[in-house]
Design a protein around this motif. Structure first.
Motif, PDB file in Angstrom:
ATOM      1  N   ARG A 642       0.846  -1.182   0.000  1.00 28.40           N
ATOM      2  CA  ARG A 642       0.000   0.000   0.000  1.00 28.40           C
ATOM      3  C   ARG A 642       0.883   1.235   0.000  1.00 28.40           C
ATOM      4  O   ARG A 642       1.973   1.229   0.598  1.00 28.40           O
ATOM      5  CB  ARG A 642      -0.928   0.014   1.218  1.00 28.40           C
ATOM      6  N   PHE A 660       0.533   2.126  13.393  1.00 29.10           N
ATOM      7  CA  PHE A 660       0.463   1.171  12.281  1.00 29.10           C
ATOM      8  C   PHE A 660       1.630   0.190  12.333  1.00 29.10           C
ATOM      9  O   PHE A 660       1.453  -1.028  12.189  1.00 29.10           O
ATOM     10  CB  PHE A 660       0.454   1.931  10.955  1.00 29.10           C
ATOM     11  N   THR A 666       2.506  -4.645   9.138  1.00 30.37           N
ATOM     12  CA  THR A 666       3.524  -4.489   8.103  1.00 30.37           C
ATOM     13  C   THR A 666       4.859  -5.002   8.607  1.00 30.37           C
ATOM     14  O   THR A 666       5.179  -4.881   9.791  1.00 30.37           O
ATOM     15  CB  THR A 666       3.659  -3.014   7.680  1.00 30.37           C
ATOM     16  N   THR A 707      -3.427  -5.932   6.606  1.00 27.43           N
ATOM     17  CA  THR A 707      -2.641  -4.765   6.230  1.00 27.43           C
ATOM     18  C   THR A 707      -3.544  -3.662   5.709  1.00 27.43           C
ATOM     19  O   THR A 707      -3.427  -2.495   6.119  1.00 27.43           O
ATOM     20  CB  THR A 707      -1.596  -5.154   5.165  1.00 27.43           C
ATOM     21  N   SER A 708      -4.441  -4.008   4.802  1.00 30.77           N
ATOM     22  CA  SER A 708      -5.313  -2.991   4.223  1.00 30.77           C
ATOM     23  C   SER A 708      -6.273  -2.410   5.265  1.00 30.77           C
ATOM     24  O   SER A 708      -6.589  -1.215   5.240  1.00 30.77           O
ATOM     25  CB  SER A 708      -6.092  -3.568   3.044  1.00 30.77           C
ATOM     26  N   TRP A 711      -4.239  -0.059   7.316  1.00 29.36           N
ATOM     27  CA  TRP A 711      -3.824   1.037   6.436  1.00 29.36           C
ATOM     28  C   TRP A 711      -4.982   2.011   6.227  1.00 29.36           C
ATOM     29  O   TRP A 711      -4.809   3.239   6.361  1.00 29.36           O
ATOM     30  CB  TRP A 711      -3.344   0.468   5.107  1.00 29.36           C
ATOM     31  N   MET A 715      -3.709   5.127   8.133  1.00 36.41           N
ATOM     32  CA  MET A 715      -2.817   5.851   7.248  1.00 36.41           C
ATOM     33  C   MET A 715      -3.534   6.628   6.135  1.00 36.41           C
ATOM     34  O   MET A 715      -3.189   7.762   5.832  1.00 36.41           O
ATOM     35  CB  MET A 715      -1.821   4.864   6.604  1.00 36.41           C
TER      36      MET A 715
END
Length: 769
Positions: A642, A660, A666, A707-708, A711, A715
């Motif tokens: 990403r 994160f 990550t 992760t997504s 994110w 983020m």
């Protein structure tokens, strides 16, 4: 009966070791005389001979072009699994010049004296058959199944496969008897008898037996090359018997073996330098000419009489092996691959497939990899892909793109790695031409002697084509801008197969679009770059205790933005190890050859957090970029990456980034400086429009969902755009993040003009307006 093989010539040299260099000198002479192949006997029990495997390796190192083989390998004294690895290694080291000749045995007293097993003729054939299975199994590195053969003569129980050879090594079998000939028909790639042991008509009868066995096994007899060892003497007078006379007599007597019996390779058995030279200079070219004339005449007569040629007749072309054909994928018209591309194409059953099927982060299983050598062949590849619209199409320059879109499952990949030439066009203006398949470490090495460099990525194995059509955020970005900012023209192939030049005056809209969205519009085959004068650089690799992760991110970001433009820095973090603090790895280039200046630039950062590792040196851009191995990749599965673009690092971003990283979503979290000179280019000057960004942020994850999820929650709210090279998510949201509305609208209009059918769609796809 002609089998469609191009006529080749070889030598058959005695591997005697007194003097030690005797056979090597004749091999070098064979290459100098234009032969295609040099071969040696393999008699491991003969003390007057070199070990043939060792000799082949030495000859491979002393030659450049000629292919090499044993004539033929004594399998009873060469364990097939070990022989397979030796053959693959020699093929890789020689650049694909090894061919494997195999024999079932003979001279059993000598073999038994060396520790080999005495076999009956029938057992020897069966053992050879099992040996071939072992050899091919070892070579099949792409097969993930446990390798097991429980044979009568050879047993393999879980042996590791590989390495894969550089090319499909043909297995050529020396044989005369019916059982061996039938084995060749079932499993061999070539038949190699010695003509001196045969009577008139034996060769044709052997062909018939091989062809019958091949057809019964579901093979095409054209898969099997027909070779033959020959010997003779040159003399001034004619009529001295078979191959005993002037060169013209040799041509006349050998011609029927090609036209009527399909011989594709004549191997001259001689240790006489004069005979080797005369055959190579007088017989070989004259025989090639005679064969070409005869085949043209045959084809013309057949055409005039409206005769349908026998599928094994003179008009036939060599075909790929049944092993390769068995692994072909549905939906691809393999028979229609252009002739100019077919020889270098790679299919799932080919030896080199394991090195081209995947990318740096994405596992792939394409049905066909085309490897064009110039723009015209790229155009042919595009035409072929357009004629196969129902399969995916990937385009690869280096295969290192994080998005992984240069491979696919069951589709076509156009691999540009052979387009790797570089040249200086104008010394005064520092204008260079670089083909798209070159890699950035090679570009850096090419420019270094001139005192030049071109801002590119951070890894030397990245291909020029992918990066120079997307952006290019590298070690010199704050001082010299993006890679696309140095492009002055491109040569590219469009979806209709046309080859165009795009620059500020020719196709200016296309030139605008290709700098940031090139993957959607065609295939760039070459770039013209205006490069920069770059001397010695300071390069720092620093490791910090980042226990206060948010505080460190804030301080590092402020240091980067507030530094002079001669400073560019990247920062990398991953998950902390149990019981240890999180570590931030910082890399920075400082464009100065003065040690005091380099230290002065770094000193403010050194005071931010405890420094736990450092390496600061003066070096060159070439050395920084020399960090890659070969161009092959072995990824498996789908990548998760990403990305986003931000301005200055705010306390809010630093806080959420720290959360994160700590979440474990990550294993690789990186920020790259983007500002400085990138800001100097107007936002609407290229399709890369996010010119106000200060940093590119990228995260790799092992769990796409997790992760997504993290994110998007932590983020994404901070970003004002994204960079296509680092994003694996596809769809409208990814497109909108990469291209602002006005940019996207213009790109869609250009896409409609140059690719209305959306041929180039397996990427961050911009659909035609």
């Amino acid at each position: 009966m002609h089998y469609g093989h191009e006529l080749q010539f070889g030598t058959f040299i005695t591997p005697k070791n007194d003097p030690p260099q005797f056979a090597v000198r004749l091999a070098e002479l064979s290459e100098a005389s234009g032969y295609d192949l040099v071969t040696f006997q393999d008699h491991p029990y003969q003390p007057a001979f070199h070990d043939t495997q060792t000799l082949l390796a030495w000859v491979a190192a002393r030659t450049e072009r000629i292919h090499l083989a044993a004539n033929v390998t004594n399998l009873p004294l060469r364990p097939p699994a070990v022989l397979a690895r030796a053959a693959a290694s020699l093929d890789l080291l020689s650049g694909g010049r090894f061919e494997l000749g195999l024999g079932a045995g003979g001279f059993w007293d000598a073999i038994e004296a060396m520790g080999g097993r005495r076999l009956t003729p029938g057992q020897a054939v069966d053992a050879l058959s099992e040996g071939i299975d072992v050899i091919r199994g070892i070579w099949d590195q792409g097969d993930r199944a446990r390798f097991q053969i429980d044979g009568t003569y050879y047993r393999v129980d879980g042996a590791k496969r590989g390495p894969a050879p550089a090319h499909n090594i043909p297995i050529v079998i020396g044989a005369l008897k019916p059982r061996m000939l039938r084995l060749i028909g079932r499993k061999g790639d070539g038949w190699l008898p010695s003509l001196g042991y045969m009577q008139p008509g034996d060769y044709a009868a052997g062909n018939a037996r091989i062809d019958e066995a091949a057809i019964a096994a579901g093979r095409d007899p054209r898969e099997i090359r027909r070779l033959v060892n020959i010997g003779g003497r040159f003399g001034a007078g004619a009529g001295g018997g078979f191959l005993n006379g002037p060169a013209a007599q040799w041509v006349e007597q050998l011609l029927p073996y090609v036209i009527d019996d399909g011989v594709g390779t004549f191997i001259l058995a001689s240790d006489d330098p004069g005979t080797i030279v005369q055959f190579g200079e007088e017989v070989a070219p004259a025989l090639r000419d005679a064969v070409a004339r005869e085949l043209r005449a045959t084809d013309a007569a057949a055409s005039a009489d409206s005769i349908t040629l026998n599928p094994l007749g003179s008009a036939a072309a060599p075909v790929r092996s049944s092993t390769v054909r068995a692994k072909r994928r549905d939906g691809i018209d393999y028979a229609a691959v252009p002739a100019s591309l077919a020889a270098d194409a790679i299919e799932p059953g080919d030896a080199g497939y394991v090195r081209v099927k995947s990318t740096y982060m994405r596992g792939g299983a394409p049905g066909l990899v085309l490897r064009p050598a110039d723009a015209r062949q790229v155009a042919e590849a595009v035409d072929f892909a357009r004629a196969n619209p129902d399969v995916p199409l990937g385009v690869r320059s280096g295969g290192h793109g994080i998005s992984g879109r240069s491979t696919n499952d069951g589709g076509i990949v156009i691999d540009l790695s052979r387009l790797n030439a570089m040249e200086v066009l104008d010394e005064a203006s520092r204008l260079v031409r670089v083909e798209a398949g070159a890699r950035w470490q090679d570009v850096a090495a090419f420019l270094a002697p001139h005192g030049w460099a071109l801002s590119s990525g951070d890894y030397g194995g990245v291909g020029v084509g992918g990066l120079a059509t997307a952006g290019g955020i590298g070690w010199l970005v704050r001082e010299h801008g993006l890679t696309i900012d140095h492009v002055r023209a491109v040569e590219m192939v469009l979806a209709d197969g046309s080859i165009v030049r795009a620059d500020a005056s020719q196709h200016p809209d296309l030139f605008w679009a290709v700098r940031g969205a090139g993957a959607n519009l065609g295939i760039v085959t070459a770039f013209e770059f205006e490069v920069d004068e770059v001397g010695a650089l300071g390069f720092a690799q620093l490791a910090f205790d980042a226990s206060d992760t948010a505080g460190f991110l804030q301080a590092w970001g402020d240091w980067v933005v507030d530094s002079p433009r001669d400073v560019t820095s990247f920062m990398l973090m991953g998950g902390a190890r149990p019981g240890e603090p999180p570590v931030a790895q910082v890399m920075a280039t400082i464009d100065s050859d003065d040690p005091d200046t380099v230290i002065a630039r770094l000193q403010p950062l050194a005071e931010v957090a405890p420094l736990i590792g450092q390496d600061v040196r003066l070096t060159t851009y070439e050395s920084i970029m020399a960090n890659a191995a070969d161009g092959s990749h072995g990824a498996e599965g789908e990548p998760t990456a990403r990305t986003g673009l931000i301005g200055r690092i705010t306390p809010e971003f630093a806080r959420d980034a720290a959360r994160f990283v700590a979440s474990g979503a990550t294993y690789f979290f990186q920020l790259r400086a983007v500002g400085g000179a990138v800001h100097d280019v107007p936002a609407d000057a290229t399709a890369f429009a996010h010119r106000s960004a200060e940093f590119s942020v990228v995260a790799f994850g092992s769990s796409r969902h997790r992760t997504s999820e993290q994110w998007n929650e932590l983020m994404a709210p901070h970003f004002s755009g994204s960079y296509v090279s680092f994003e694996t998510e596809q769809g409208p949201a990814a497109i909108a993040a990469a291209y602002p509305p006005a940019t996207l609208e213009r790109l869609r209009a250009i896409k409609r003009e140059v690719d209305p059918d959306n041929v180039f769609r397996d990427n961050t796809n911009i659909e035609p307006a």
